[in-house]
Write a protein that holds these residues in place. Structure first.
Motif, short mmCIF file in Angstrom:
data_model
loop_
_atom_site.label_atom_id
_atom_site.label_comp_id
_atom_site.label_asym_id
_atom_site.label_seq_id
_atom_site.Cartn_x
_atom_site.Cartn_y
_atom_site.Cartn_z
N SER A 160 -9.61 -42.61 -6.93
CA SER A 160 -10.78 -43.13 -6.22
C SER A 160 -12.03 -42.74 -6.99
O SER A 160 -12.55 -41.63 -6.82
CB SER A 160 -10.81 -42.58 -4.79
OG SER A 160 -9.69 -43.02 -4.06
N SER A 218 -11.11 -47.55 -4.57
CA SER A 218 -9.78 -46.99 -4.80
C SER A 218 -8.99 -48.01 -5.60
O SER A 218 -9.02 -49.20 -5.29
CB SER A 218 -9.06 -46.70 -3.48
OG SER A 218 -9.70 -45.68 -2.77
N ASP A 225 -9.46 -38.04 4.29
CA ASP A 225 -8.33 -38.29 3.40
C ASP A 225 -6.97 -37.87 3.95
O ASP A 225 -6.82 -36.76 4.47
CB ASP A 225 -8.51 -37.52 2.08
CG ASP A 225 -9.82 -37.79 1.40
OD1 ASP A 225 -10.61 -38.59 1.90
OD2 ASP A 225 -10.07 -37.16 0.35
N SER A 250 -8.76 -31.68 -0.15
CA SER A 250 -7.55 -32.49 -0.26
C SER A 250 -6.52 -31.90 -1.21
O SER A 250 -6.83 -31.11 -2.10
CB SER A 250 -7.91 -33.90 -0.72
OG SER A 250 -8.64 -34.58 0.27
N ASP A 300 -8.53 -32.02 -5.48
CA ASP A 300 -7.54 -33.00 -5.00
C ASP A 300 -6.25 -33.00 -5.83
O ASP A 300 -5.86 -34.02 -6.41
CB ASP A 300 -8.14 -34.41 -4.98
CG ASP A 300 -9.49 -34.48 -4.30
OD1 ASP A 300 -9.77 -33.62 -3.47
OD2 ASP A 300 -10.28 -35.40 -4.62
N GLN A 346 -2.85 -41.93 -0.88
CA GLN A 346 -1.87 -41.01 -1.47
C GLN A 346 -0.48 -41.59 -1.26
O GLN A 346 -0.20 -42.20 -0.22
CB GLN A 346 -1.96 -39.62 -0.83
CG GLN A 346 -1.06 -38.61 -1.52
CD GLN A 346 -1.26 -37.18 -1.01
OE1 GLN A 346 -0.38 -36.60 -0.39
NE2 GLN A 346 -2.45 -36.63 -1.26
N TYR A 386 -9.82 -45.85 1.34
CA TYR A 386 -10.21 -44.83 0.36
C TYR A 386 -9.16 -43.73 0.32
O TYR A 386 -8.40 -43.52 1.27
CB TYR A 386 -11.57 -44.24 0.74
CG TYR A 386 -12.19 -43.41 -0.37
CD1 TYR A 386 -12.74 -44.02 -1.50
CD2 TYR A 386 -12.22 -42.03 -0.29
CE1 TYR A 386 -13.29 -43.26 -2.51
CE2 TYR A 386 -12.78 -41.26 -1.30
CZ TYR A 386 -13.31 -41.89 -2.42
OH TYR A 386 -13.85 -41.14 -3.43
N ALA A 387 -9.12 -43.03 -0.81
CA ALA A 387 -8.29 -41.83 -1.00
C ALA A 387 -6.81 -42.06 -0.69
O ALA A 387 -6.18 -41.23 -0.03
CB ALA A 387 -8.84 -40.68 -0.16
N GLU A 418 -11.84 -39.00 -7.83
CA GLU A 418 -11.27 -38.24 -6.74
C GLU A 418 -9.83 -38.66 -6.46
O GLU A 418 -9.40 -39.76 -6.82
CB GLU A 418 -12.09 -38.41 -5.46
CG GLU A 418 -13.45 -37.73 -5.49
CD GLU A 418 -14.04 -37.59 -4.11
OE1 GLU A 418 -14.57 -36.51 -3.82
OE2 GLU A 418 -13.98 -38.55 -3.32
N CYS A 419 -9.12 -37.78 -5.78
CA CYS A 419 -7.81 -38.07 -5.19
C CYS A 419 -6.85 -38.76 -6.16
O CYS A 419 -6.29 -39.83 -5.84
CB CYS A 419 -7.98 -38.91 -3.93
SG CYS A 419 -9.04 -38.14 -2.70
#
Length: 475
Positions: A229, A246, A38, A98, A160, A278, A275-276, A213-214
């Motif tokens: 995600s 995602s 990530d 993360s 995260d 930001q 993925y992930a 996640e994230c």
């Protein structure tokens, strides 16, 4: 520099000269050696863009997470800096997971998840994930401030953090799991050290994942976007084909009120490997996103070469009137362009035609005439391993990879737009391709592993008409 960071630096220096570079990217960010996943802490600070990332410097396999670190003036040319964080405290002894970065006055602050087990590390009941803080005056060397938010009672997966400032307050979203339900929790602080629980910002309905996640939460053209995600969404038809997804939900929110969702979850990228993601803001106010261009539990053939994982191109986000988030390459990417080669092709009929003998790093533009083409399949191929084509029968744009010797085969696709033309931008970088459709309508990103680099245009069972095609060499 702490002992563990110094040890990691020695390992990376020793490994860097041992890499095999056949698939190592030229203009994407990858670790000096070892494992990357990530992106973390994307931020503009003191004249530099900073990118941190999940990193295992000792192995090409996932392991105790460190924070790798690089900086850039232009989002393209990255200077590797010393490892920023290593798992060396009681709050993060099993990994610095993360998180995000914010500018707090004269300081750069990293807010990240400390990952630790109290006892047997094979049992989630012994898992605790807490949020931690580290700060820096120079953007290179960081002082650990320790834990600033404990694991909520009854939770174990709690990670995260993404932090931002609004109306004079700091806010933070954190991904969480309660039994088999994913969610995003919200917190508020005056000083980054003491956090007040603001409750659940969003929670998974049935079938929408056991862990979110994230998370990232930001305002885009007057609307609020929750990007995350989710893990545990079942594939349905063409949708959600990757093991993990995602995507985003668009709605309205202001401090002290509930997040009112106006859309369902939409995937952000439809390729095999994204993925992930930001996001962060540029100094001129653009919202840029970068993702990990790989996928959990997918083969990573570059591991045999001494490295694993890479990040996507920086992409600028916008939102349409009907609440669709669109991505297009950040305009900085155009600075990579060297000479342009226009391909003298206008019609293809039941044949394949070589347009580049050696395509490793290039930006390709293709403008297909959908209305005038009747071929069943037509598109572009990188030897036998990667094809991007229009399937007239299913009315879809298909990205296909075929590397059976590496365990990487399969297709990802998006519906053809309701237009008479299809405009495509493809970015090749040794072991990746990123496809942008009609200036942001869709994006497909995948890792590819070519042995040969001949690029072909093709059309089968009919005729395809192309209005413009060519490529820039990128450097």
């Amino acid at each position: 520099m702490t002992l563990l960071i110094e040890k990691a630096e020695h390992a990376l220096t020793a490994k860097r000269d041992q890499l095999t570079m056949r698939w190592y990217p030229d203009y994407h960010l990858a670790a000096r050696a070892g494992w990357m996943n990530d992106p973390n802490g994307l931020v503009w600070f003191d004249g530099w863009y900073h990118a941190f990332y999940q990193h295992h410097p000792y192995s090409t396999e996932w392991g105790p997470m460190h924070w790798g670190h690089a900086r850039s003036r232009d989002l393209l040319h990255w200077e590797h800096l010393p490892v920023a964080l290593a798992p060396e405290g009681p709050e993060d002894k099993d990994g610095c997971f993360s998180g995000s970065a914010v500018v707090n006055g004269e300081e750069l602050a990293l807010i990240y998840t400390g990952h630790k087990f109290h006892g047997d590390n094979t049992c989630d009941e012994n898992l605790y994930q807490v949020q931690c803080l580290a700060t820096s005056r120079d953007g290179v060397h960081f002082t650990r401030e320790g834990q600033v938010l404990d694991t909520p009672v009854g939770l174990h997966h709690f990670r995260d953090p993404k932090v931002w400032r609004e109306n004079g307050m700091w806010y933070m979203v954190v991904g969480a799991r309660v039994e088999d339900t994913g969610m995003v929790r919200l917190y508020r602080s005056e000083d980054l050290h003491h956090w007040h629980d603001e409750g659940i910002l969003a929670e998974a309905p049935q079938g929408m994942g056991f862990m979110w996640e994230c998370p990232d939460f930001f305002t885009l053209q007057g609307k609020q976007v929750l990007m995350f995600s989710p893990q545990g969404i079942a594939a349905q038809g063409y949708a959600n084909r990757n093991l993990f997804q995602s995507g985003y939900i668009v709605g309205h929110w202001q401090p002290g009120e509930a997040f009112v969702q106006e859309t369902i979850f939409h995937e952000l990228d439809h390729g095999h490997d994204f993925y992930a993601p930001q996001s962060f803001l540029t100094p001129d106010g653009r919202r840029i996103v970068i993702g990990w261009m790989d996928m959990w539990e997918s083969p990573l053939p570059e591991q045999q070469d001494g490295w694993a994982g890479m990040l996507s191109l920086p992409r600028e986000l916008t939102v349409t009137e009907d609440n669709r988030v669109q991505m297009r390459p950040a305009r900085e990417v155009e600075a990579l362009r060297q000479d342009f080669s226009r391909w003298s092709v206008s019609t293809l009929h039941n044949k394949a035609l070589c347009v580049m003998e050696h395509c490793e790093t290039a930006e390709v533009v293709l403008h297909w005439d959908l209305a005038g083409s009747d071929a069943e399949q037509y598109g572009i191929a990188l030897q036998d391993g990667m094809r991007l084509y229009i399937d007239s029968q299913s009315q879809r744009l298909v990205l296909e990879r075929n590397y059976p010797q590496l365990g990487l085969c399969g297709q990802r696709s998006v519906p053809l737009p309701r237009t008479t033309e299809l405009n495509l931008r493809l970015f090749f970088d040794r072991s990746s391709v990123e496809v942008f459709v009609n200036d942001g309508e869709a994006c497909l990103s995948s890792r590819i592993y070519p042995q040969q680099h001949q690029l072909m245009l093709f059309a089968w069972s009919g005729t395809a008409i192309i209005k413009e095609c060519g490529s820039w060499n990128l450097k």
